[in-house]
Design an enzyme around this catalytic site. Structure first.
Site: not given
Ligand code: FPP
Length: 236
Positions: A12, A60
């Site tokens: 996250d 998501n």
């Molecule tokens: C959460 O941060 C992250 C995600 C929903 C996406 C995570 C995916 C990756 C790191 C890459 C995955 C890799 C592959 C190969 C599929 P957020 O966007 O919720 O952060 P925030 O809470 O600060 O907004």
């Protein structure tokens, strides 16, 4: 000392990492992908048997279409950049969740990576993609009901139920880490986390380092795991 076979991570804080730098949220996800490589290579070197990463949840899809489609382009970026290195490190790719809503290109890339690494004997790098814990349990219940009706299953126990979960071939989750200081499990591995140790760190995922992983492991090693029983000192 506590055994450590399986670590699960809720990655996250990508969005907040980007916002802090006045960058678009997508740049946070891009940096997040580089971290997936770094942490996976490191965890494999530590001898961890399985690393499960929450890449995209069933919830998501509610994000703006542009962000969803960017996240769906990440498997291509990740495997084109790092599959060779993952192979050299003997890492095996697997996934949990449903591929059904995943765009064709990402689906194909994942399937190729799973196939190409299927004989590797190092760490299992398991992506939770279009994954939801509640969906997984409902699917397992439906599959069991179908098998029961067809005479392929009878009594249901905790052991036999596990065979219906996506994680049936994976070791028990010992440690669940969530970055960026949100203290919830967000529909991640609801059944599997029953007796896992939880560590919540302040660090945003794009800033998470091998050193941070070491610190989590060190803390985990110090924990007393009782699985509902009593620890030895209290036992006598
Ligand atoms: C959460 O941060 C992250 C995600 C929903 C996406 C995570 C995916 C990756 C790191 C890459 C995955 C890799 C592959 C190969 C599929 P957020 O966007 O919720 O952060 P925030 O809470 O600060 O907004």
């Amino acid at each position: 000392m506590n055994e450590l076979n399986h670590i699960a991570i809720i990655m996250d804080g990508n969005g907040r990492w980007a916002k802090k730098r006045r960058l678009p949220r997508t740049m946070g996800h891009k940096k997040g992908v580089e971290k997936v490589r770094e942490i996976a290579i490191y965890a494999n070197k530590l001898g961890i048997r399985c690393l499960t990463l929450y890449a995209f949840s069933t919830e998501n899809w509610k994000r703006p279409e542009k962000e969803v489609s960017y996240i769906m382009s990440l498997p291509k970026l990740f495997f084109e950049s790092y599959l060779k290195e993952l192979m050299e490190n003997n890492i095996k790719i697997t996934m949990i969740g449903s591929l059904n809503r995943i765009p064709e290109e990402a689906k194909k890339i994942f399937r190729d990576a799973i196939r190409k690494t299927s004989k590797n004997t190092g760490m299992i790098l398991n992506f939770a993609l279009n994954y939801g814990g509640q969906d997984e349990i409902v699917k397992a219940a439906k599959d069991y009901a179908r098998d029961y009706k067809e005479g392929k299953a009878r009594s249901l126990t905790k052991e036999s139920f596990k065979k219906y979960l996506y994680t049936k071939d994976l070791p028990e989750v010992d440690l669940m880490i969530r970055t960026s200081n949100e203290q919830r499990i967000s529909n991640f591995l609801l059944y599997q986390l029953a007796y896992s140790e939880f560590i919540f760190t302040d660090t945003y995922w794009p800033d998470f380092t091998p050193d941070d992983l070491d610190k989590c492991i060190e803390e985990y090693r110090k924990r007393t795991r009782r699985f509902g029983g009593l620890n030895e000192e209290k036992n006598n």
